[in-house]
Enzyme design. Structure first.
Site, PDB file in Angstrom:
ATOM      1  N   SER A 148       0.867  -1.182   0.000  1.00  0.00           N
ATOM      2  CA  SER A 148       0.000   0.000   0.000  1.00  0.00           C
ATOM      3  C   SER A 148       0.896   1.223   0.000  1.00  0.00           C
ATOM      4  CB  SER A 148      -0.874   0.015   1.256  1.00  0.00           C
ATOM      5  OG  SER A 148      -1.465   1.288   1.443  1.00  0.00           O
ATOM      6  N   TYR A 198      -3.042  -0.820  10.394  1.00  0.00           N
ATOM      7  CA  TYR A 198      -2.963  -1.061   8.941  1.00  0.00           C
ATOM      8  C   TYR A 198      -1.614  -0.574   8.390  1.00  0.00           C
ATOM      9  CZ  TYR A 198      -4.391  -1.013   4.007  1.00  0.00           C
ATOM     10  OH  TYR A 198      -4.469  -1.222   2.651  1.00  0.00           O
TER      11      TYR A 198
HETATM   12  P1  NAD Z   1     -11.542  -5.893  -0.601  1.00  0.00           P
HETATM   13  O1  NAD Z   1     -12.114  -5.779   0.748  1.00  0.00           O
HETATM   14  O2  NAD Z   1     -12.453  -5.922  -1.765  1.00  0.00           O
HETATM   15  O3  NAD Z   1     -10.593  -7.167  -0.735  1.00  0.00           O
HETATM   16  C1  NAD Z   1      -9.957  -7.791   0.339  1.00  0.00           C
HETATM   17  C2  NAD Z   1     -10.221  -9.263   0.203  1.00  0.00           C
HETATM   18  O4  NAD Z   1      -9.486  -9.988   1.185  1.00  0.00           O
HETATM   19  C3  NAD Z   1     -11.706  -9.589   0.409  1.00  0.00           C
HETATM   20  O5  NAD Z   1     -12.152 -10.413  -0.643  1.00  0.00           O
HETATM   21  C4  NAD Z   1     -11.709 -10.340   1.737  1.00  0.00           C
HETATM   22  O6  NAD Z   1     -12.737 -11.307   1.824  1.00  0.00           O
HETATM   23  C5  NAD Z   1     -10.333 -10.982   1.701  1.00  0.00           C
HETATM   24  N1  NAD Z   1      -9.892 -11.391   3.023  1.00  0.00           N
HETATM   25  C6  NAD Z   1      -9.957 -10.686   4.184  1.00  0.00           C
HETATM   26  N2  NAD Z   1      -9.478 -11.413   5.200  1.00  0.00           N
HETATM   27  C7  NAD Z   1      -9.117 -12.618   4.674  1.00  0.00           C
HETATM   28  C8  NAD Z   1      -8.551 -13.785   5.213  1.00  0.00           C
HETATM   29  N3  NAD Z   1      -8.293 -13.880   6.531  1.00  0.00           N
HETATM   30  N4  NAD Z   1      -8.291 -14.821   4.383  1.00  0.00           N
HETATM   31  C9  NAD Z   1      -8.554 -14.744   3.063  1.00  0.00           C
HETATM   32  N5  NAD Z   1      -9.095 -13.654   2.496  1.00  0.00           N
HETATM   33  C10 NAD Z   1      -9.361 -12.601   3.292  1.00  0.00           C
HETATM   34  O7  NAD Z   1     -10.519  -4.681  -0.727  1.00  0.00           O
HETATM   35  P2  NAD Z   1      -9.334  -4.425  -1.761  1.00  0.00           P
HETATM   36  O8  NAD Z   1      -9.180  -2.975  -1.850  1.00  0.00           O
HETATM   37  O9  NAD Z   1      -9.540  -5.205  -2.994  1.00  0.00           O
HETATM   38  O10 NAD Z   1      -8.083  -4.985  -0.959  1.00  0.00           O
HETATM   39  C11 NAD Z   1      -7.152  -5.912  -1.512  1.00  0.00           C
HETATM   40  C12 NAD Z   1      -5.744  -5.598  -1.005  1.00  0.00           C
HETATM   41  O11 NAD Z   1      -5.346  -4.330  -1.527  1.00  0.00           O
HETATM   42  C13 NAD Z   1      -5.626  -5.493   0.516  1.00  0.00           C
HETATM   43  O12 NAD Z   1      -4.399  -6.090   0.929  1.00  0.00           O
HETATM   44  C14 NAD Z   1      -5.588  -3.989   0.746  1.00  0.00           C
HETATM   45  O13 NAD Z   1      -4.907  -3.657   1.930  1.00  0.00           O
HETATM   46  C15 NAD Z   1      -4.819  -3.546  -0.489  1.00  0.00           C
HETATM   47  N6  NAD Z   1      -4.964  -2.128  -0.804  1.00  0.00           N
HETATM   48  C16 NAD Z   1      -6.147  -1.604  -1.219  1.00  0.00           C
HETATM   49  C17 NAD Z   1      -6.221  -0.252  -1.536  1.00  0.00           C
HETATM   50  C18 NAD Z   1      -7.479   0.400  -2.027  1.00  0.00           C
HETATM   51  O14 NAD Z   1      -7.495   1.617  -2.192  1.00  0.00           O
HETATM   52  N7  NAD Z   1      -8.546  -0.319  -2.291  1.00  0.00           N
HETATM   53  C19 NAD Z   1      -5.089   0.555  -1.398  1.00  0.00           C
HETATM   54  C20 NAD Z   1      -3.899  -0.017  -0.956  1.00  0.00           C
HETATM   55  C21 NAD Z   1      -3.849  -1.356  -0.665  1.00  0.00           C
END
Ligand code: NAD
Length: 284
Positions: free
Chosen positions: A169, A182
């Site tokens: 991130s 986080y």
């Molecule tokens: P999201 O909530 O759609 O996706 C996260 C996924 O992880 C979900 O499908 C959830 O069910 C799954 N998950 C959570 N806990 C879990 C576990 N214990 N075992 C297996 N799966 C699990 O959100 P996203 O934005 O797609 O996030 C994906 C990744 O991207 C994350 O690591 C998040 O920190 C990172 N991220 C997102 C953003 C953003 O702006 N959306 C920015 C930086 C980093």
């Protein structure tokens, strides 16, 4: 494992980005039933990979991703598993290898937030975020390295023995008040990624991270779902648009392909310039 040849620099005329650069390279994506994980799974499949779609709870959504991948003519299976649990990660990788024979690409994407000002943050909120975002990435990276080492280099398929992509991130470098658990997890992921990259480079295993900025997914819905919230958010984004999950999918394809064969131990920021101190654009 097979030892890689000592000096195998690519021929200059090699064409890197063929239409399906990941053909014959099974991939596993954690947390792939929504958001970035879903987009990464689909992008890898479009680039030729068969895909294991890991999910935590939403079987219906995972099955829909599997159906989309199969429509592309690739193989796909959905496997439930909590990445924070050692036994479930072992079972996840065992099912993947049973289905596809091996893995070449592992994307440690699953993540979550449990936000609170630090003085009210419970130990459970802290442990949940560290458990999924950091320990989960450790468990999946360890399982990936074990499988890559077991199989050894398959030069007919890829110049690397295997590729691990951590989902970091911008908060690996940008502090985030109210989200210390986080930000700490993502800072930890960055050093896990770099240390592991250094450790397994001699085995030709490449380890990198993607550091997304603001991407339109369920995790940050509050930041984009009203015009007012979106306008506030865009003050932090020099490129003046929110990121889409597909932006991250494209970065993952490149990091997984031989086009990035000399890239290891790096975070690729996919953030529209969010990490460029945007407030300094007009002063400082
Ligand atoms: P999201 O909530 O759609 O996706 C996260 C996924 O992880 C979900 O499908 C959830 O069910 C799954 N998950 C959570 N806990 C879990 C576990 N214990 N075992 C297996 N799966 C699990 O959100 P996203 O934005 O797609 O996030 C994906 C990744 O991207 C994350 O690591 C998040 O920190 C990172 N991220 C997102 C953003 C953003 O702006 N959306 C920015 C930086 C980093």
């Amino acid at each position: 494992m097979n030892q890689p040849p000592a000096n195998t620099n690519p021929p200059a005329e090699r064409q890197w980005l063929t239409p399906d650069p990941l053909r014959g390279q099974p991939a596993l994506v954690t947390g792939a039933s929504s958001g970035i994980g879903r987009a990464v799974a689909l992008a890898l499949a479009r680039a030729g990979a068969d895909v294991v779609v890991n999910y935590a709870a939403n079987a219906e959504a995972a099955d829909a991703v599997v159906a989309e991948i199969r429509q592309l003519g690739r193989r796909a299976i959905a496997v439930q598993g909590d990445v924070a649990r050692e036994d479930e990660v072992q079972a996840l990788f065992a099912q993947a290898v049973e289905a596809f024979g091996t893995l070449h690409i592992v994307v440690c994407n699953a993540g979550l937030q449990r936000d609170a000002p630090l003085h009210t943050m419970t130990l459970e909120q802290w442990n949940t975020v560290i458990g999924v975002n950091l320990t989960g990435q450790f468990l999946c990276a360890r399982a990936a390295v074990r499988e890559f080492m077991r199989r050894g280099l398959d030069a007919a398929v890829s110049r690397a023995t295997g590729k691990i992509i951590h989902m970091g991130s911008v908060h690996e470098v940008i502090p985030w008040a109210g989200h210390a658990n986080y930000a700490a997890s993502k800072g930890g992921v960055a050093m896990l990624m770099k240390s592991l990259a250094q450790e397994v480079a001699p085995q030709r295993i490449r380890v990198n991270a993607i550091a997304p900025g603001a991407i339109r997914t369920p995790i940050n819905r509050a930041a984009w779902q009203t015009p007012e919230a979106l306008a506030e958010l865009l003050k932090l984004v020099p490129y003046q648009r929110i990121g889409e999950p597909e932006d991250v999918g494209q970065a993952a394809v490149w990091l997984a392909s031989d086009a990035s064969d000399y890239v290891t131990g790096t975070s690729l920021f996919v953030d529209g310039g969010m990490a460029l101190y945007p407030e300094f654009a007009h002063g400082g």
